[in-house]
Design a protein around this motif. Structure first.
Motif, PDB file in Angstrom:
ATOM      1  N   SER A 116     -26.813 -88.344  -4.388  1.00 48.68           N
ATOM      2  CA  SER A 116     -27.804 -87.293  -4.807  1.00 48.68           C
ATOM      3  C   SER A 116     -28.519 -88.540  -5.859  1.00 48.68           C
ATOM      4  O   SER A 116     -28.053 -89.575  -6.252  1.00 48.68           O
ATOM      5  CB  SER A 116     -27.503 -86.410  -5.435  1.00 48.68           C
ATOM      6  N   SER A 117     -29.695 -87.814  -6.513  1.00 45.93           N
ATOM      7  CA  SER A 117     -30.386 -88.651  -7.394  1.00 45.93           C
ATOM      8  C   SER A 117     -29.293 -88.771  -8.904  1.00 45.93           C
ATOM      9  O   SER A 117     -29.620 -89.784  -9.554  1.00 45.93           O
ATOM     10  CB  SER A 117     -31.720 -87.923  -7.822  1.00 45.93           C
ATOM     11  N   GLY A 118     -28.626 -87.432  -9.082  1.00 42.11           N
ATOM     12  CA  GLY A 118     -27.782 -87.831 -10.168  1.00 42.11           C
ATOM     13  C   GLY A 118     -26.582 -88.593  -9.949  1.00 42.11           C
ATOM     14  O   GLY A 118     -26.337 -89.383 -10.810  1.00 42.11           O
ATOM     15  N   ASP A 119     -26.011 -88.700  -8.602  1.00 38.81           N
ATOM     16  CA  ASP A 119     -24.818 -89.839  -8.487  1.00 38.81           C
ATOM     17  C   ASP A 119     -25.692 -91.062  -8.799  1.00 38.81           C
ATOM     18  O   ASP A 119     -24.878 -91.871  -9.170  1.00 38.81           O
ATOM     19  CB  ASP A 119     -24.626 -89.649  -6.861  1.00 38.81           C
ATOM     20  N   ALA A 120     -26.849 -91.111  -7.978  1.00 35.05           N
ATOM     21  CA  ALA A 120     -27.489 -92.671  -8.340  1.00 35.05           C
ATOM     22  C   ALA A 120     -27.677 -92.928  -9.715  1.00 35.05           C
ATOM     23  O   ALA A 120     -27.352 -94.345 -10.163  1.00 35.05           O
ATOM     24  CB  ALA A 120     -28.801 -92.772  -7.399  1.00 35.05           C
ATOM     25  N   ARG A 121     -28.149 -92.173 -10.418  1.00 36.10           N
ATOM     26  CA  ARG A 121     -28.244 -92.542 -11.910  1.00 36.10           C
ATOM     27  C   ARG A 121     -26.967 -92.622 -12.649  1.00 36.10           C
ATOM     28  O   ARG A 121     -26.839 -93.814 -13.555  1.00 36.10           O
ATOM     29  CB  ARG A 121     -28.993 -91.172 -12.667  1.00 36.10           C
ATOM     30  N   TYR A 129     -22.740 -99.350 -13.267  1.00 37.88           N
ATOM     31  CA  TYR A 129     -22.647-100.626 -12.793  1.00 37.88           C
ATOM     32  C   TYR A 129     -23.556-101.708 -13.761  1.00 37.88           C
ATOM     33  O   TYR A 129     -24.070-102.732 -13.186  1.00 37.88           O
ATOM     34  CB  TYR A 129     -23.112-100.616 -11.423  1.00 37.88           C
ATOM     35  N   GLY A 130     -24.125-100.937 -14.812  1.00 35.86           N
ATOM     36  CA  GLY A 130     -24.939-101.819 -15.411  1.00 35.86           C
ATOM     37  C   GLY A 130     -26.397-102.228 -15.232  1.00 35.86           C
ATOM     38  O   GLY A 130     -26.817-103.024 -15.520  1.00 35.86           O
ATOM     39  N   LEU A 131     -26.943-101.179 -14.536  1.00 37.06           N
ATOM     40  CA  LEU A 131     -28.280-101.737 -13.948  1.00 37.06           C
ATOM     41  C   LEU A 131     -29.437-101.485 -15.063  1.00 37.06           C
ATOM     42  O   LEU A 131     -29.159-100.509 -16.146  1.00 37.06           O
ATOM     43  CB  LEU A 131     -28.865-100.478 -12.823  1.00 37.06           C
ATOM     44  N   ASP A 132     -30.486-102.181 -15.197  1.00 39.23           N
ATOM     45  CA  ASP A 132     -31.591-102.192 -16.196  1.00 39.23           C
ATOM     46  C   ASP A 132     -32.351-100.897 -15.622  1.00 39.23           C
ATOM     47  O   ASP A 132     -32.166-100.280 -14.614  1.00 39.23           O
ATOM     48  CB  ASP A 132     -32.232-103.302 -16.283  1.00 39.23           C
ATOM     49  N   ASP A 133     -33.163-100.401 -16.681  1.00 39.45           N
ATOM     50  CA  ASP A 133     -34.046 -99.357 -16.397  1.00 39.45           C
ATOM     51  C   ASP A 133     -34.902 -99.215 -14.991  1.00 39.45           C
ATOM     52  O   ASP A 133     -35.212 -98.397 -14.349  1.00 39.45           O
ATOM     53  CB  ASP A 133     -35.058 -99.143 -17.644  1.00 39.45           C
ATOM     54  N   GLU A 134     -35.503-100.511 -14.759  1.00 38.64           N
ATOM     55  CA  GLU A 134     -36.194-100.799 -13.611  1.00 38.64           C
ATOM     56  C   GLU A 134     -35.329-100.598 -12.232  1.00 38.64           C
ATOM     57  O   GLU A 134     -35.762 -99.577 -11.300  1.00 38.64           O
ATOM     58  CB  GLU A 134     -36.844-102.004 -13.450  1.00 38.64           C
ATOM     59  N   GLU A 135     -34.336-101.022 -12.205  1.00 41.61           N
ATOM     60  CA  GLU A 135     -33.325-100.929 -11.011  1.00 41.61           C
ATOM     61  C   GLU A 135     -32.854 -99.467 -10.936  1.00 41.61           C
ATOM     62  O   GLU A 135     -32.752 -98.998  -9.867  1.00 41.61           O
ATOM     63  CB  GLU A 135     -32.004-101.890 -11.323  1.00 41.61           C
ATOM     64  N   THR A 136     -32.685 -98.884 -11.983  1.00 45.56           N
ATOM     65  CA  THR A 136     -31.973 -97.440 -12.164  1.00 45.56           C
ATOM     66  C   THR A 136     -32.954 -96.803 -11.432  1.00 45.56           C
ATOM     67  O   THR A 136     -32.739 -95.751 -10.641  1.00 45.56           O
ATOM     68  CB  THR A 136     -31.583 -97.052 -13.614  1.00 45.56           C
ATOM     69  N   GLN A 137     -34.397 -96.680 -12.008  1.00 45.64           N
ATOM     70  CA  GLN A 137     -35.501 -95.867 -11.486  1.00 45.64           C
ATOM     71  C   GLN A 137     -35.754 -96.221 -10.033  1.00 45.64           C
ATOM     72  O   GLN A 137     -35.741 -95.126  -9.270  1.00 45.64           O
ATOM     73  CB  GLN A 137     -36.589 -95.827 -12.382  1.00 45.64           C
ATOM     74  N   ALA A 138     -35.605 -97.332  -9.572  1.00 45.43           N
ATOM     75  CA  ALA A 138     -35.834 -97.403  -8.264  1.00 45.43           C
ATOM     76  C   ALA A 138     -34.735 -96.897  -7.401  1.00 45.43           C
ATOM     77  O   ALA A 138     -35.130 -96.293  -6.234  1.00 45.43           O
ATOM     78  CB  ALA A 138     -35.879 -99.227  -7.751  1.00 45.43           C
ATOM     79  N   LEU A 139     -33.667 -96.968  -7.789  1.00 41.87           N
ATOM     80  CA  LEU A 139     -32.201 -96.287  -7.111  1.00 41.87           C
ATOM     81  C   LEU A 139     -32.514 -95.085  -7.061  1.00 41.87           C
ATOM     82  O   LEU A 139     -32.220 -94.290  -5.949  1.00 41.87           O
ATOM     83  CB  LEU A 139     -30.972 -96.870  -7.806  1.00 41.87           C
ATOM     84  N   VAL A 140     -32.999 -94.237  -8.108  1.00 42.72           N
ATOM     85  CA  VAL A 140     -33.061 -93.001  -8.172  1.00 42.72           C
ATOM     86  C   VAL A 140     -34.120 -92.421  -7.392  1.00 42.72           C
ATOM     87  O   VAL A 140     -33.922 -91.362  -6.633  1.00 42.72           O
ATOM     88  CB  VAL A 140     -33.094 -92.471  -9.713  1.00 42.72           C
ATOM     89  N   ASN A 141     -35.324 -93.075  -7.277  1.00 45.58           N
ATOM     90  CA  ASN A 141     -36.251 -92.902  -6.445  1.00 45.58           C
ATOM     91  C   ASN A 141     -35.938 -92.793  -4.879  1.00 45.58           C
ATOM     92  O   ASN A 141     -36.215 -91.799  -4.061  1.00 45.58           O
ATOM     93  CB  ASN A 141     -37.643 -93.595  -6.708  1.00 45.58           C
TER      94      ASN A 141
END
Length: 286
Positions: A67-72, A78-90
Motif C-alpha cells: 500500500s502507499s502507507g507500506d511504501a512510505r 530504508y533511508g530514501l530521500d523525499d524524491e525517491e519516497t514520493q516516487a515509490l508512494v505514487n
C-alpha cells in the motif's frame, strides 16, 4: 470502440487482475533494491516494519501489493530521500504524482495504470494507427473521439477530457520526457469533427514537434505496409534499472501490458525501423 487510449471510454468488461501486475512488479523491484542498498536483510526490515518476514518477502516478489502507507514507512526504514519516497508512494498508489483521477468512475483501470507508467517513464515511443494518440490530441479532437463511443455517457466526456489533458502535462515536466511519435497517415486523413478541427490538430502536432524532447513523424500511404502497422502501441522506458521497460497494447476490448525483455526489444526494433523511414510531420501536407 476501443476502451483505452483511443477513446478513453468506460468499458462494461470487468478489469482483469493482471492489469495491476506491471506497477506492482515495479514497486516490488524498487522495494528490494532499496532494502539491499540500505544493507538490511528481509528479517531486519520486517522487524523494523513490525510485520512478519513473509510480508516483506511477498511484497518484494510482487505477490502482495504494498500500500502507499507500506511504501512510505519502508522508505523511511530504508533511508530514501523525499524524491525517491514520493516516487515509490505514487507507484504504490498505481497512479502518477499529479492528480490524474478527476473522476474515478469515468476512467478505466487499464488507462489509469497507463497514466501512472507514463509519469515514471524517461522515454517513450508511440505508434498510432487510425486515430491520433491521446497524448497528442487537442481538446476538440478529444471530445469528438470520446463521443464516438456510444457507451460513454455525456456526463463522462469532460472528466475524461480533463484526464487526458492532465496526462499531456508530461511534456512540460522536468526532467524532459524524450518522446518519439509515429502517426499513420490514416489517422491524419480520417474525418474527426470538422476539416478545420483536423487542420488545428495537424498544426498542434507541428508545434509539438518543434519542442526539444518530442519528435513526430508520419508513415505515409505510399510507403506501403510495414510489420509494425498491425495495431497501435506504446513503449515506455525507465531510468531505474529496477523498473522493467513496458509495452502497452490495446484493441477494442482490452488493454495489455508486456514486459518480457525479448518482446520489448522486438517492438522497440520495429518502431526504430519504421521511424527511420517515416516522414517528418512538418513535411506532411493535408
Amino acid at each position: 470502440m476501443t476502451r483505452g487510449d483511443v477513446t478513453g471510454g468506460k468499458s462494461t468488461m470487468v478489469a482483469r487482475k493482471p492489469r495491476a501486475t506491471v506497477t506492482q512488479r515495479q514497486v516490488a523491484n524498487r522495494l528490494k533494491t532499496y532494502r539491499v542498498r540500505a544493507k538490511k536483510t528481509q528479517e531486519e526490515a520486517a522487524m523494523a516494519f513490525g510485520c512478519a518476514v513473509w510480508k516483506i518477502r511477498r511484497m518484494e516478489a510482487g505477490t502482495v501489493a504494498a500500500s502507499s502507507g507500506d511504501a512510505r514507512e519502508l522508505a523511511d526504514i530504508y533511508g530514501l530521500d523525499d524524491e525517491e519516497t514520493q516516487a515509490l508512494v505514487n507507484l504504490a498508489k498505481g497512479a502518477k504524482a499529479r492528480n490524474f483521477l478527476a473522476n474515478l468512475d469515468a476512467v478505466p483501470q487499464g488507462l489509469s495504470l497507463l497514466a501512472g507508467l507514463e509519469a515514471q517513464a524517461s522515454a517513450m515511443k508511440d505508434y498510432s494507427a487510425s486515430v491520433v494518440t491521446g497524448l497528442l490530441q487537442i481538446p476538440d479532437y478529444i471530445r469528438s473521439v470520446i463521443r464516438a463511443d456510444p457507451e460513454v455517457p455525456e456526463s463522462d466526456v469532460e472528466p475524461l477530457l480533463e484526464f487526458r489533458l492532465e496526462r499531456q502535462r508530461l511534456f512540460a515536466r522536468e526532467p524532459l520526457l524524450n518522446a518519439d511519435f509515429l502517426v499513420h497517415e490514416a489517422a491524419l486523413r480520417a474525418h474527426v469533427g470538422s476539416p478545420r478541427l483536423m487542420l488545428d490538430q495537424l498544426r498542434h502536432l507541428v508545434e509539438l514537434d518543434e519542442s526539444e524532447a518530442v519528435s513526430i513523424r508520419v508513415w505515409p500511404f505510399h510507403a506501403g505496409l510495414h510489420r509494425l502497422l498491425a495495431a497501435p502501441f506504446i513503449v515506455m522506458e525507465f531510468d531505474d534499472p529496477a523498473d522493467p521497460d513496458v509495452i502497452y497494447l490495446e484493441n477494442h476490448v482490452e488493454e495489455r501490458y508486456l514486459e518480457i525483455p525479448a518482446q520489448v526489444s522486438a517492438f522497440r526494433a520495429m518502431f526504430a525501423d519504421a521511424f527511420d523511414q517515416a516522414q517528418p510531420i512538418k513535411e506532411f501536407r493535408p
